[in-house]
Write an enzyme that holds these catalytic residues in place. Structure first.
Site, PDB file in Angstrom:
ATOM      1  N   ARG A 130      -0.372  43.184  19.270  1.00  0.00           N
ATOM      2  CA  ARG A 130      -0.232  41.728  19.183  1.00  0.00           C
ATOM      3  C   ARG A 130      -1.637  41.156  19.248  1.00  0.00           C
ATOM      4  O   ARG A 130      -2.357  41.359  20.237  1.00  0.00           O
ATOM      5  CB  ARG A 130       0.633  41.183  20.324  1.00  0.00           C
ATOM      6  CG  ARG A 130       0.550  39.678  20.438  1.00  0.00           C
ATOM      7  CD  ARG A 130       1.585  39.083  21.343  1.00  0.00           C
ATOM      8  NE  ARG A 130       2.885  39.080  20.704  1.00  0.00           N
ATOM      9  CZ  ARG A 130       3.918  38.328  21.100  1.00  0.00           C
ATOM     10  NH1 ARG A 130       3.787  37.515  22.137  1.00  0.00           N
ATOM     11  NH2 ARG A 130       5.072  38.374  20.471  1.00  0.00           N
TER      12      ARG A 130
ATOM     13  N   HIS B 291       5.215  37.771  12.160  1.00  0.00           N
ATOM     14  CA  HIS B 291       5.890  38.312  13.356  1.00  0.00           C
ATOM     15  C   HIS B 291       7.143  39.064  12.888  1.00  0.00           C
ATOM     16  O   HIS B 291       8.277  38.637  13.147  1.00  0.00           O
ATOM     17  CB  HIS B 291       6.239  37.158  14.299  1.00  0.00           C
ATOM     18  CG  HIS B 291       6.656  37.576  15.668  1.00  0.00           C
ATOM     19  ND1 HIS B 291       6.577  38.881  16.124  1.00  0.00           N
ATOM     20  CD2 HIS B 291       7.173  36.850  16.715  1.00  0.00           C
ATOM     21  CE1 HIS B 291       7.013  38.936  17.374  1.00  0.00           C
ATOM     22  NE2 HIS B 291       7.388  37.727  17.744  1.00  0.00           N
TER      23      HIS B 291
ATOM     24  N   GLN C  97      10.286  40.038  15.200  1.00  0.00           N
ATOM     25  CA  GLN C  97      11.232  38.971  15.530  1.00  0.00           C
ATOM     26  C   GLN C  97      12.272  38.815  14.427  1.00  0.00           C
ATOM     27  O   GLN C  97      13.442  38.537  14.688  1.00  0.00           O
ATOM     28  CB  GLN C  97      10.483  37.645  15.738  1.00  0.00           C
ATOM     29  CG  GLN C  97      11.381  36.506  16.158  1.00  0.00           C
ATOM     30  CD  GLN C  97      11.978  36.694  17.539  1.00  0.00           C
ATOM     31  OE1 GLN C  97      11.271  36.983  18.486  1.00  0.00           O
ATOM     32  NE2 GLN C  97      13.295  36.533  17.661  1.00  0.00           N
TER      33      GLN C  97
ATOM     34  N   ASP D 271      10.542  26.951  15.858  1.00  0.00           N
ATOM     35  CA  ASP D 271       9.572  27.648  16.717  1.00  0.00           C
ATOM     36  C   ASP D 271       8.657  26.561  17.278  1.00  0.00           C
ATOM     37  O   ASP D 271       8.676  25.410  16.818  1.00  0.00           O
ATOM     38  CB  ASP D 271       8.790  28.664  15.855  1.00  0.00           C
ATOM     39  CG  ASP D 271       7.797  29.510  16.645  1.00  0.00           C
ATOM     40  OD1 ASP D 271       7.893  29.557  17.888  1.00  0.00           O
ATOM     41  OD2 ASP D 271       6.911  30.124  16.012  1.00  0.00           O
TER      42      ASP D 271
ATOM     43  N   CYS E  39      12.798  31.844  18.276  1.00  0.00           N
ATOM     44  CA  CYS E  39      12.278  33.136  18.746  1.00  0.00           C
ATOM     45  C   CYS E  39      11.925  33.114  20.223  1.00  0.00           C
ATOM     46  O   CYS E  39      11.820  34.167  20.855  1.00  0.00           O
ATOM     47  CB  CYS E  39      11.070  33.543  17.902  1.00  0.00           C
ATOM     48  SG  CYS E  39       9.659  32.425  18.034  1.00  0.00           S
TER      49      CYS E  39
ATOM     50  N   ARG F 293      15.804  41.885  20.289  1.00  0.00           N
ATOM     51  CA  ARG F 293      14.453  42.444  20.153  1.00  0.00           C
ATOM     52  C   ARG F 293      14.456  43.891  20.637  1.00  0.00           C
ATOM     53  O   ARG F 293      13.844  44.766  20.029  1.00  0.00           O
ATOM     54  CB  ARG F 293      13.443  41.615  20.980  1.00  0.00           C
ATOM     55  CG  ARG F 293      13.204  40.199  20.491  1.00  0.00           C
ATOM     56  CD  ARG F 293      12.498  40.174  19.139  1.00  0.00           C
ATOM     57  NE  ARG F 293      11.255  40.896  19.163  1.00  0.00           N
ATOM     58  CZ  ARG F 293      10.083  40.403  19.600  1.00  0.00           C
ATOM     59  NH1 ARG F 293      10.023  39.161  20.004  1.00  0.00           N
ATOM     60  NH2 ARG F 293       8.980  41.142  19.594  1.00  0.00           N
TER      61      ARG F 293
HETATM   62  N1  NVA Z   1       4.528  31.018  16.622  1.00  0.00           N
HETATM   63  C1  NVA Z   1       4.534  31.471  17.993  1.00  0.00           C
HETATM   64  C2  NVA Z   1       5.510  32.580  18.177  1.00  0.00           C
HETATM   65  C3  NVA Z   1       5.632  33.095  19.591  1.00  0.00           C
HETATM   66  C4  NVA Z   1       6.579  34.244  19.726  1.00  0.00           C
HETATM   67  C5  NVA Z   1       3.131  31.912  18.389  1.00  0.00           C
HETATM   68  O1  NVA Z   1       2.464  32.576  17.573  1.00  0.00           O
HETATM   69  O2  NVA Z   1       2.697  31.596  19.490  1.00  0.00           O
HETATM   70  N1   CP Z   2       9.507  35.839  20.652  1.00  0.00           N
HETATM   71  C1   CP Z   2       8.478  36.524  21.203  1.00  0.00           C
HETATM   72  O1   CP Z   2       7.770  37.280  20.545  1.00  0.00           O
HETATM   73  O2   CP Z   2       8.347  36.304  22.540  1.00  0.00           O
HETATM   74  P1   CP Z   2       7.113  36.770  23.460  1.00  0.00           P
HETATM   75  O3   CP Z   2       5.920  35.967  23.039  1.00  0.00           O
HETATM   76  O4   CP Z   2       7.576  36.465  24.841  1.00  0.00           O
HETATM   77  O5   CP Z   2       6.876  38.237  23.245  1.00  0.00           O
END
Ligand code: NVA
Ligand code: CP
Length: 304
Positions: A105, A132, A135, A220, A260, A288
């Site tokens: 990540r 992502h 997800q 989101d 998500c 997930r």
């Molecule tokens: N768009 C959000 C998704 C979090 C799971 C982010 O990148 O923070």
């Molecule tokens: N939806 C998701 O990826 O959640 P986290 O940021 O908690 O991993």
């Protein structure tokens, strides 16, 4: 030996492979609930590199790997040489010589691409600024469990043209559905990605029009990780883009809505919808775990 397979976007698997993987996820979920032993990969190690925060992704990968009989190792740039400037390519060579599969990540999507290019084991994108895909596996599994095939349906994305939105564009292509994107002007997803999928994806700035008749409504956060300083300005610009009862009244009568998570009640989604007893959002979060166990199994078996 065939080249190592990775999962950096949904396009790394064929539609048939994705469908098979989700069927397997549903099967593994049932087995897990029955308390069946799923330790198929004893001694197998997943390296988890997190340059951004996470609840669901970390817990699901770590729990999933334990349930499969393996081990998950949490690596943060703060505590590894990655955070002190060791090149991604060197880190990839070293880490992939010691573990069996890697999950990353991070910020730039190029980082997971560069890591994968130098990794001898499969690399999973666990969120970048652009995509992502994990997800989307959970979202599609959730849709299938509640409604069956999504082929030919209409989804409506409400909010920022961000990593999740761009993954929905890929999902529209791979799972064969129409996607309408309701975002404020200036917050559209990548123009090339839109152009490449113009046959099934379109931008419609009015959220109520975009939601008309939709089978699935998705949203989101307005400010993603890394955009914290834009939070206030975005809250002003995105105020019309909330998934709430009024917006859902425009969608199909049996429409589902997803998020998500983490969610901001009163911003991109109303508290009423978040806390509705029949929401599938909690199934989506749980999936997930199951979807990624199927993903880990697919990649580990492909790399044997
Ligand atoms: N768009 C959000 C998704 C979090 C799971 C982010 O990148 O923070
Ligand atoms: N939806 C998701 O990826 O959640 P986290 O940021 O908690 O991993």
């Amino acid at each position: 030996m065939s080249p190592t397979r990775h999962f950096l976007t949904l396009l790394d698997f064929s539609p048939a492979e994705l469908t098979r993987m989700l069927q397997r996820a549903i099967q593994m979920k049932g087995e897990h609930r029955e308390g069946r032993d799923q330790r198929m990969f004893p001694g197998t190690v997943l390296g988890m590199i997190f340059a951004k925060s996470s609840t669901r992704t970390r817990v699901s990968f770590e729990a999933g790997m334990a349930q499969l009989g393996g081990h998950a190792m949490f690596l943060s740039p703060q505590d590894t040489q990655l955070g002190r400037g060791e090149p991604v390519e060197d880190s990839a060579r070293v880490i992939s010589s010691m573990v069996d599969i890697v999950m990353i990540r991070t910020f730039g999507h190029d980082i997971v691409e560069r890591f994968a290019a130098f990794s001898r084991v499969p690399v999973i994108n666990a969120l970048t600024d652009d995509y992502h895909p994990c997800q989307l596996l959970a979202d599609m599994q959730t849709w299938i469990e509640h409604r069956g095939s999504i082929s030919g349906k209409t989804a409506c994305w409400v909010g920022d043209g961000n990593n999740m939105c761009q993954s929905y564009i890929n999902a529209a292509r791979q799972f064969d559905f129409e996607l309408r994107i309701a975002c404020p002007a200036g917050f559209e997803p990548n123009a090339q990605l839109l152009a490449a999928n113009a046959d099934r994806v379109r931008v419609e700035h009015d959220p109520l029009r975009a939601a008309a008749g939709a089978d699935l409504v998705v949203t989101d956060v307005w400010a993603s990780m890394g955009q914290e300083s834009e939070q206030l300005e975005r809250a002003r610009l995105f105020a019309r883009y909330q998934v709430n009862a009024e917006l859902m009244s425009r969608a199909a009568s049996d429409a589902l809505y997803m998020h998500c998570l983490p969610a901001h009640r009163g911003e991109e989604i109303s508290a009423e919808l978040m806390d509705a007893p029949d929401t599938v959002i909690w199934d989506e979060a749980e999936n997930r775990l199951h979807a990624q166990k199927a993903l880990l199994e697919t990649l580990l078996l492909a790399n044997r």
